[in-house]
Scaffold this motif. Sequence first.
Motif, PDB file in Angstrom:
ATOM      1  N   ARG A 238       0.842  -1.196   0.000  1.00 57.24           N
ATOM      2  CA  ARG A 238       0.000   0.000   0.000  1.00 57.24           C
ATOM      3  C   ARG A 238       0.879   1.249   0.000  1.00 57.24           C
ATOM      4  NH1 ARG A 238      -1.572  -3.360   3.988  1.00 57.24           N
ATOM      5  NH2 ARG A 238      -3.540  -4.510   3.733  1.00 57.24           N
ATOM      6  N   ASN A 239       0.360   2.333  -0.559  1.00 52.55           N
ATOM      7  CA  ASN A 239       1.133   3.574  -0.621  1.00 52.55           C
ATOM      8  C   ASN A 239       1.565   4.057   0.758  1.00 52.55           C
ATOM      9  OD1 ASN A 239       1.460   4.187  -3.354  1.00 52.55           O
ATOM     10  ND2 ASN A 239      -0.633   4.973  -3.523  1.00 52.55           N
ATOM     11  N   ASN A 240       0.738   3.807   1.755  1.00 49.51           N
ATOM     12  CA  ASN A 240       1.036   4.262   3.122  1.00 49.51           C
ATOM     13  C   ASN A 240       1.618   3.149   3.977  1.00 49.51           C
ATOM     14  OD1 ASN A 240      -1.245   2.700   3.293  1.00 49.51           O
ATOM     15  ND2 ASN A 240      -2.319   4.050   4.735  1.00 49.51           N
ATOM     16  N   TYR A 241       2.367   2.218   3.350  1.00 51.20           N
ATOM     17  CA  TYR A 241       2.849   1.034   4.077  1.00 51.20           C
ATOM     18  C   TYR A 241       3.743   1.386   5.258  1.00 51.20           C
ATOM     19  CZ  TYR A 241       7.565   1.284   2.054  1.00 51.20           C
ATOM     20  OH  TYR A 241       8.848   1.662   1.716  1.00 51.20           O
ATOM     21  N   LEU A 242       4.394   2.534   5.216  1.00 53.87           N
ATOM     22  CA  LEU A 242       5.277   2.908   6.322  1.00 53.87           C
ATOM     23  C   LEU A 242       4.510   3.111   7.624  1.00 53.87           C
ATOM     24  CD1 LEU A 242       7.699   5.394   4.515  1.00 53.87           C
ATOM     25  CD2 LEU A 242       8.219   3.080   5.316  1.00 53.87           C
ATOM     26  N   ASN A 243       3.210   3.300   7.515  1.00 55.82           N
ATOM     27  CA  ASN A 243       2.387   3.473   8.713  1.00 55.82           C
ATOM     28  C   ASN A 243       1.792   2.160   9.204  1.00 55.82           C
ATOM     29  OD1 ASN A 243       2.745   6.300   8.615  1.00 55.82           O
ATOM     30  ND2 ASN A 243       1.088   6.487   7.111  1.00 55.82           N
ATOM     31  N   ASP A 244       2.082   1.067   8.489  1.00 57.15           N
ATOM     32  CA  ASP A 244       1.499  -0.234   8.816  1.00 57.15           C
ATOM     33  C   ASP A 244       2.524  -1.157   9.469  1.00 57.15           C
ATOM     34  OD1 ASP A 244      -0.861   0.587   7.669  1.00 57.15           O
ATOM     35  OD2 ASP A 244      -0.453  -0.351   5.728  1.00 57.15           O
ATOM     36  N   ASP A 245       2.099  -1.888  10.478  1.00 59.63           N
ATOM     37  CA  ASP A 245       2.933  -2.943  11.052  1.00 59.63           C
ATOM     38  C   ASP A 245       2.753  -4.256  10.291  1.00 59.63           C
ATOM     39  OD1 ASP A 245       3.968  -1.341  13.092  1.00 59.63           O
ATOM     40  OD2 ASP A 245       2.241  -1.716  14.383  1.00 59.63           O
ATOM     41  N   TRP A 246       1.626  -4.389   9.615  1.00 61.30           N
ATOM     42  CA  TRP A 246       1.293  -5.628   8.900  1.00 61.30           C
ATOM     43  C   TRP A 246       1.202  -5.308   7.415  1.00 61.30           C
ATOM     44  CZ3 TRP A 246       1.775 -10.466   9.457  1.00 61.30           C
ATOM     45  CH2 TRP A 246       1.029 -11.385   8.731  1.00 61.30           C
ATOM     46  N   LEU A 247       2.034  -5.967   6.584  1.00 60.72           N
ATOM     47  CA  LEU A 247       2.147  -5.608   5.178  1.00 60.72           C
ATOM     48  C   LEU A 247       1.431  -6.551   4.223  1.00 60.72           C
ATOM     49  CD1 LEU A 247       5.879  -4.434   4.992  1.00 60.72           C
ATOM     50  CD2 LEU A 247       3.821  -3.122   5.545  1.00 60.72           C
ATOM     51  N   ALA A 248       0.922  -7.676   4.717  1.00 63.84           N
ATOM     52  CA  ALA A 248       0.191  -8.588   3.843  1.00 63.84           C
ATOM     53  C   ALA A 248      -1.141  -7.956   3.431  1.00 63.84           C
ATOM     54  CB  ALA A 248      -0.046  -9.920   4.541  1.00 63.84           C
ATOM     55  N   LEU A 249      -1.632  -8.351   2.246  1.00 63.47           N
ATOM     56  CA  LEU A 249      -2.894  -7.839   1.735  1.00 63.47           C
ATOM     57  C   LEU A 249      -3.999  -8.876   1.925  1.00 63.47           C
ATOM     58  CD1 LEU A 249      -1.630  -6.377  -1.669  1.00 63.47           C
ATOM     59  CD2 LEU A 249      -1.805  -5.202   0.531  1.00 63.47           C
ATOM     60  N   ASP A 250      -5.223  -8.398   2.111  1.00 64.84           N
ATOM     61  CA  ASP A 250      -6.345  -9.326   2.114  1.00 64.84           C
ATOM     62  C   ASP A 250      -6.698  -9.647   0.659  1.00 64.84           C
ATOM     63  OD1 ASP A 250      -7.793  -7.139   1.133  1.00 64.84           O
ATOM     64  OD2 ASP A 250      -8.638  -6.672   3.100  1.00 64.84           O
ATOM     65  N   TYR A 251      -7.574 -10.627   0.490  1.00 66.68           N
ATOM     66  CA  TYR A 251      -7.851 -11.101  -0.867  1.00 66.68           C
ATOM     67  C   TYR A 251      -8.469 -10.019  -1.743  1.00 66.68           C
ATOM     68  CZ  TYR A 251      -9.431 -13.861  -4.796  1.00 66.68           C
ATOM     69  OH  TYR A 251      -9.630 -14.331  -6.072  1.00 66.68           O
ATOM     70  N   SER A 252      -9.357  -9.213  -1.190  1.00 65.77           N
ATOM     71  CA  SER A 252     -10.016  -8.181  -1.991  1.00 65.77           C
ATOM     72  C   SER A 252      -9.022  -7.174  -2.555  1.00 65.77           C
ATOM     73  CB  SER A 252     -11.086  -7.466  -1.157  1.00 65.77           C
ATOM     74  OG  SER A 252     -10.501  -6.814  -0.048  1.00 65.77           O
ATOM     75  N   SER A 253      -7.972  -6.861  -1.792  1.00 63.84           N
ATOM     76  CA  SER A 253      -6.934  -5.939  -2.283  1.00 63.84           C
ATOM     77  C   SER A 253      -6.041  -6.620  -3.313  1.00 63.84           C
ATOM     78  CB  SER A 253      -6.082  -5.437  -1.116  1.00 63.84           C
ATOM     79  OG  SER A 253      -6.857  -4.705  -0.193  1.00 63.84           O
ATOM     80  N   ALA A 254      -5.621  -7.855  -3.027  1.00 64.52           N
ATOM     81  CA  ALA A 254      -4.742  -8.585  -3.949  1.00 64.52           C
ATOM     82  C   ALA A 254      -5.447  -8.891  -5.262  1.00 64.52           C
ATOM     83  CB  ALA A 254      -4.256  -9.875  -3.294  1.00 64.52           C
ATOM     84  N   ALA A 255      -6.765  -9.075  -5.215  1.00 67.81           N
ATOM     85  CA  ALA A 255      -7.524  -9.453  -6.413  1.00 67.81           C
ATOM     86  C   ALA A 255      -7.422  -8.418  -7.522  1.00 67.81           C
ATOM     87  CB  ALA A 255      -8.979  -9.699  -6.041  1.00 67.81           C
ATOM     88  N   LEU A 256      -7.060  -7.200  -7.207  1.00 66.11           N
ATOM     89  CA  LEU A 256      -6.877  -6.171  -8.225  1.00 66.11           C
ATOM     90  C   LEU A 256      -5.771  -6.549  -9.204  1.00 66.11           C
ATOM     91  CD1 LEU A 256      -7.099  -3.027  -5.896  1.00 66.11           C
ATOM     92  CD2 LEU A 256      -8.861  -3.854  -7.462  1.00 66.11           C
ATOM     93  N   PHE A 257      -4.898  -7.486  -8.800  1.00 68.92           N
ATOM     94  CA  PHE A 257      -3.774  -7.908  -9.638  1.00 68.92           C
ATOM     95  C   PHE A 257      -3.942  -9.346 -10.137  1.00 68.92           C
ATOM     96  CE2 PHE A 257      -2.338  -4.618  -6.765  1.00 68.92           C
ATOM     97  CZ  PHE A 257      -1.602  -3.774  -7.592  1.00 68.92           C
ATOM     98  N   SER A 258      -5.140  -9.905  -9.997  1.00 67.70           N
ATOM     99  CA  SER A 258      -5.351 -11.311 -10.337  1.00 67.70           C
ATOM    100  C   SER A 258      -5.100 -11.615 -11.813  1.00 67.70           C
ATOM    101  CB  SER A 258      -6.772 -11.739  -9.954  1.00 67.70           C
ATOM    102  OG  SER A 258      -7.735 -10.946 -10.622  1.00 67.70           O
ATOM    103  N   GLU A 259      -5.340 -10.650 -12.689  1.00 65.16           N
ATOM    104  CA  GLU A 259      -5.162 -10.894 -14.122  1.00 65.16           C
ATOM    105  C   GLU A 259      -3.699 -11.033 -14.518  1.00 65.16           C
ATOM    106  OE1 GLU A 259      -7.203  -8.014 -16.440  1.00 65.16           O
ATOM    107  OE2 GLU A 259      -9.202  -8.610 -15.750  1.00 65.16           O
ATOM    108  N   VAL A 260      -2.775 -10.515 -13.715  1.00 72.71           N
ATOM    109  CA  VAL A 260      -1.354 -10.619 -14.037  1.00 72.71           C
ATOM    110  C   VAL A 260      -0.642 -11.583 -13.088  1.00 72.71           C
ATOM    111  CG1 VAL A 260      -1.135  -8.361 -15.143  1.00 72.71           C
ATOM    112  CG2 VAL A 260      -0.895  -8.545 -12.641  1.00 72.71           C
ATOM    113  N   CYS A 261      -1.423 -12.366 -12.339  1.00 69.34           N
ATOM    114  CA  CYS A 261      -0.846 -13.356 -11.429  1.00 69.34           C
ATOM    115  C   CYS A 261      -0.599 -14.654 -12.182  1.00 69.34           C
ATOM    116  CB  CYS A 261      -1.778 -13.607 -10.249  1.00 69.34           C
ATOM    117  SG  CYS A 261      -1.212 -14.908  -9.138  1.00 69.34           S
ATOM    118  N   GLU A 262       0.667 -15.097 -12.216  1.00 65.01           N
ATOM    119  CA  GLU A 262       1.039 -16.333 -12.896  1.00 65.01           C
ATOM    120  C   GLU A 262       1.196 -17.493 -11.931  1.00 65.01           C
ATOM    121  OE1 GLU A 262       4.127 -17.211 -16.413  1.00 65.01           O
ATOM    122  OE2 GLU A 262       5.120 -16.861 -14.481  1.00 65.01           O
TER     123      GLU A 262
END
Length: 282
Positions: free
Chosen positions: A34-58
């Motif tokens: 995420r753009n504001n990752y420096l403010n996060d302690d947890w960097l993993a994405l949930d499925y709804s966020s990751a799904a934005l890249f599903s078309e380029v996932c190999e």
Amino acid sequence: MNNLLLNDFHASSDYIGSEKKWIFLIFKGSVILRNNYLNDDWLALDYSSAALFSEVCETKLCIGQYKGIDCEVWGLVGSKLDLKSFILVELRELLVTLNEIVFTMISRSVQLITWHESNKFCGRCGGKNSMSKNEHCFVCKKCDLSFYPKISPCIIVAIINGDECLLARQSSWPAGRYSALAGFIESGETAEQAVNREVMEEVGIKITNLTYFGSQSWPFPGQLMLGYIAETTDKNLRVNELEIAEAKWFKFDEMPIGIPPSSIMSGRLIERAVLTIRNNAI
């Protein structure tokens, strides 16, 4: 899972089928955050966020579970990504900010995707490998060969002499950056033999009181760093310029500014060496 697992993260190739899933996105060795990752302690994405890249996932691989939730890495492909509200971050940029558990999970993610991209074909016959259903392993059925994720063991050592600590630098590093001596373990060596050999090769001194300190995965691209503390009475350094650019003794209270952070093994070793010297001086 059991209570001995690191902060409740269990490395595994098998899913447990949790309702929720945490996902790390890897693109050309870098991590999508995420753009504001420096403010996060947890960097993993949930499925709804990751799904934005599903078309380029190999590639999708299980990396294990965190507190009972399946964790997965996606390997993304393409010449260019539409990052939307995300940012592509090189792994080395994250080293000073990651806590131990996130460092472990991202390191595992990057190493597994690198392994997967590099072992699709058999190194003996050139035929296409198939993925094992039971573990992270490629198999060439024709040659009866298995290809597991490659891990290269290395040693790193902080050396103490009285109230001083030995640090060195590579010619490619910025001015003022120093670290502990390090090197790969050769075939047939023990880790302790490798420490003694590397120290002799790089600075020409003998060491004593070699003590194991700890280990850390180092995903550049797949090392396992084994850390040690050692002592010596020989201050006459004979620097091998084919190995390192410079080596110097530093007093424990006059350490250079450009030493590694405590989030990585070299920084932890130097901190322990300084603490050992300070305690001995009391």
